[in-house]
Design a protein around this motif. Structure first.
Motif, PDB file in Angstrom:
ATOM      1  N   ASN A   1       0.815  -1.218   0.000  1.00  0.00           N
ATOM      2  CA  ASN A   1       0.000   0.000   0.000  1.00  0.00           C
ATOM      3  C   ASN A   1       0.851   1.272   0.000  1.00  0.00           C
ATOM      4  OD1 ASN A   1       0.427  -1.154   2.751  1.00  0.00           O
ATOM      5  ND2 ASN A   1      -0.396   0.809   3.418  1.00  0.00           N
ATOM      6  N   HIS A   2       2.073   1.211   0.550  1.00  0.00           N
ATOM      7  CA  HIS A   2       2.884   2.436   0.625  1.00  0.00           C
ATOM      8  C   HIS A   2       3.442   2.852  -0.734  1.00  0.00           C
ATOM      9  CE1 HIS A   2       3.366   3.783   4.877  1.00  0.00           C
ATOM     10  NE2 HIS A   2       2.717   2.649   5.058  1.00  0.00           N
ATOM     11  N   GLU A   3       3.599   1.910  -1.649  1.00  0.00           N
ATOM     12  CA  GLU A   3       4.028   2.298  -3.000  1.00  0.00           C
ATOM     13  C   GLU A   3       2.956   3.117  -3.710  1.00  0.00           C
ATOM     14  OE1 GLU A   3       7.057  -0.686  -2.093  1.00  0.00           O
ATOM     15  OE2 GLU A   3       4.879  -0.785  -1.890  1.00  0.00           O
ATOM     16  N   LYS A   4       1.714   3.030  -3.205  1.00  0.00           N
ATOM     17  CA  LYS A   4       0.593   3.706  -3.872  1.00  0.00           C
ATOM     18  C   LYS A   4      -0.150   4.636  -2.923  1.00  0.00           C
ATOM     19  CE  LYS A   4      -0.056  -0.389  -6.836  1.00  0.00           C
ATOM     20  NZ  LYS A   4      -1.011  -1.401  -7.347  1.00  0.00           N
ATOM     21  N   ASN A   5       0.531   5.117  -1.858  1.00  0.00           N
ATOM     22  CA  ASN A   5      -0.186   5.929  -0.873  1.00  0.00           C
ATOM     23  C   ASN A   5      -0.309   7.389  -1.291  1.00  0.00           C
ATOM     24  OD1 ASN A   5       2.308   7.090  -0.310  1.00  0.00           O
ATOM     25  ND2 ASN A   5       2.562   6.083   1.671  1.00  0.00           N
ATOM     26  N   ARG A   6      -1.008   8.158  -0.463  1.00  0.00           N
ATOM     27  CA  ARG A   6      -1.310   9.554  -0.805  1.00  0.00           C
ATOM     28  C   ARG A   6      -0.085  10.469  -0.753  1.00  0.00           C
ATOM     29  NH1 ARG A   6      -6.787  10.296  -1.071  1.00  0.00           N
ATOM     30  NH2 ARG A   6      -8.061   8.644  -0.115  1.00  0.00           N
ATOM     31  N   LEU A   7       0.975  10.032  -0.090  1.00  0.00           N
ATOM     32  CA  LEU A   7       2.190  10.839  -0.004  1.00  0.00           C
ATOM     33  C   LEU A   7       3.130  10.594  -1.179  1.00  0.00           C
ATOM     34  CD1 LEU A   7       2.985  10.534   3.821  1.00  0.00           C
ATOM     35  CD2 LEU A   7       1.800  12.393   2.616  1.00  0.00           C
ATOM     36  N   SER A   8       2.776   9.660  -2.041  1.00  0.00           N
ATOM     37  CA  SER A   8       3.610   9.376  -3.212  1.00  0.00           C
ATOM     38  C   SER A   8       3.532  10.519  -4.210  1.00  0.00           C
ATOM     39  CB  SER A   8       3.161   8.068  -3.881  1.00  0.00           C
ATOM     40  OG  SER A   8       3.340   6.972  -3.012  1.00  0.00           O
ATOM     41  N   THR A   9       4.683  10.870  -4.773  1.00  0.00           N
ATOM     42  CA  THR A   9       4.736  11.979  -5.734  1.00  0.00           C
ATOM     43  C   THR A   9       4.968  11.509  -7.162  1.00  0.00           C
ATOM     44  OG1 THR A   9       7.117  12.269  -5.350  1.00  0.00           O
ATOM     45  CG2 THR A   9       5.609  13.539  -3.952  1.00  0.00           C
ATOM     46  N   VAL A  10       5.283  10.221  -7.333  1.00  0.00           N
ATOM     47  CA  VAL A  10       5.521   9.660  -8.659  1.00  0.00           C
ATOM     48  C   VAL A  10       4.848   8.295  -8.740  1.00  0.00           C
ATOM     49  CG1 VAL A  10       7.709  10.860  -9.077  1.00  0.00           C
ATOM     50  CG2 VAL A  10       7.714   8.649  -7.890  1.00  0.00           C
ATOM     51  N   ASP A  11       4.588   7.834  -9.942  1.00  0.00           N
ATOM     52  CA  ASP A  11       4.027   6.503 -10.142  1.00  0.00           C
ATOM     53  C   ASP A  11       5.075   5.443  -9.823  1.00  0.00           C
ATOM     54  OD1 ASP A  11       1.996   4.564 -11.428  1.00  0.00           O
ATOM     55  OD2 ASP A  11       3.839   4.208 -12.574  1.00  0.00           O
TER      56      ASP A  11
END
Length: 387
Positions: A173-183
């Motif tokens: 889930n952290h690879e796709k969380n709301r704090l992510s700035t890039v894909d």
């Protein structure tokens, strides 16, 4: 003298750990009845770990820790019995959270003044440990990075480049969380890292490893239902299968602990369908940072922890002709153990009791029942007798 504990055991080794080994000199004297050895240790009034290897599988090992003042402590532990000849060793890591600099709630624990923060430092030590143990392939079960940012993926690339064995990675889930700035997929690819999409199968000697991309954007809850058909096809082979997912199957419809996984109605339907395709299946997940062992509608399932927070672990799987052995080992090294002990103070001190689970949750053997073992891997005589 600190008593220490047996943290890990597999078919040939035993790992002892101490939360605090007082200053002084110690000797570990060990024997399994046919082989004896001794190891000298130096206590530094901090945490310590010692692995004793080379024992006969299925034997009782007696370990006597003797202090310079004559005090001693005796541990007796049986090494695990292998279910048939060994075929290959693999390892898993979960929840590395590269890019983070703190751990814990409600108060965040930090390391001031360090050049390499604990997620990368502990991941490197875990990688060295599992390679020394003999793993031929590493599978990362999600949350390799804390959020998908260029800096976090640079750290991930550094770690993967240092690995002398193949590494296969599925998202958490952290690879796709709301704090992510890039894909995650495009940024990982930019750094030469390929992430598994949907369902991916890797064939090894005597085992198929199936990775499920259970992560949904901006959600802690896992997705399994859309991947059921693909997972059934992936496990429908003439060998046993190890299914790896970031998210754990919940045992109840409503989560009873944080973080939530895959809701139990969906999880149970999924597991039943997978077992119909191949009854010789074992499952494991990360996400919870804890160590537990369940049986979900007949399928053995484990939750395994993180290398970066207490107790700090990596997981080895020894694949045998008729079964599989799971052994969770603690990350070693003076550069990691002090932080890992300190991180046990998270969650108002309850993390030290909540995360580790029991030795039997972490280390055990599972034999494929002959009636469920795929015909291609069953012993010839037993397979004929089962017709």
């Amino acid at each position: 003298m600190s008593l220490g504990e047996v943290f890990a055991v597999d078919t040939t080794s035993v790992q002892l750990t101490w939360s605090r080994l007082p200053r002084g000199r110690y000797r570990a004297e060990a024997s399994d009845g046919s082989t004896s050895r001794s190891v000298d240790m130096e206590g530094a009034d901090g945490p310590a770990a010692l692995t004793l290897d080379g024992w006969e599988p299925g034997s009782e090992v007696t370990i006597r820790i003797v202090g310079s003042g004559g005090s001693h402590r005796v541990h007796r532990i049986a090494t695990l019995a292998p279910p048939g000849p060994e075929l290959v060793r693999i390892a898993t890591l979960s929840d590395l959270h590269l890019g983070s600099v703190s751990f814990g709630r409600p108060v965040a624990l930090r390391e001031p003044g360090v050049s390499v923060h604990h997620p990368l430092r502990c991941a490197r030590r875990a990688l060295a440990d599992l390679v020394d143990w003999g793993a031929a392939h590493l599978f990362i079960k999600g949350d390799l990075v804390d959020s998908s940012t260029p800096l976090a993926w640079e750290q991930a690339a550094t770690l993967i480049e240092e690995s002398p064995i193949p590494v296969t990675i599925v998202c958490g889930n952290h690879e796709k969380n709301r704090l992510s700035t890039v894909d995650a997929f495009s940024e990982a690819a930019r750094h030469g890292i390929e992430l598994c999409r949907d369902v991916t199968a890797v064939d090894l000697d005597g085992l198929r490893v199936v990775l499920i991309d259970s992560a949904r954007p901006h959600s802690d809850v896992g997705r399994w239902a859309p991947l059921l058909d693909a997972t059934q096809r992936a496990v429908d082979v003439a060998t046993p299968a190890l299914v790896l997912s970031h998210h754990q199957p919940q045992r109840t419809p409503i989560p009873t602990y944080y973080p939530p996984g895959v809701p139990s109605p969906i999880a149970r339907t999924f597991v039943r369908a997978v077992r119909e395709a191949n009854p010789a299946v074992f499952g494991s997940s990360g996400h919870t940072h804890r160590h537990r062992r369940h049986r979900i509608d007949g399928m053995p399932w484990t939750e395994t922890g993180s290398p970066k927070d207490y107790p700090g672990t990596w997981t080895g799987y020894t694949v045998h002709a008729h079964g599989i052995v799971q052994s969770v080992h603690r990350v070693s090294g003076d550069d990691c153990l002090p932080w890992l002990e300190r991180s046990g103070a998270a969650a108002l001190g309850t993390w030290r009791r909540w995360s580790p689970g029991r030795l039997a949750d972490r280390c055990f053997g599972h034999t494929w029942p002959i009636s469920e073992l795929p015909r291609a891997t069953a012993p010839a005589a037993l397979a004929q007798g089962d017709r």
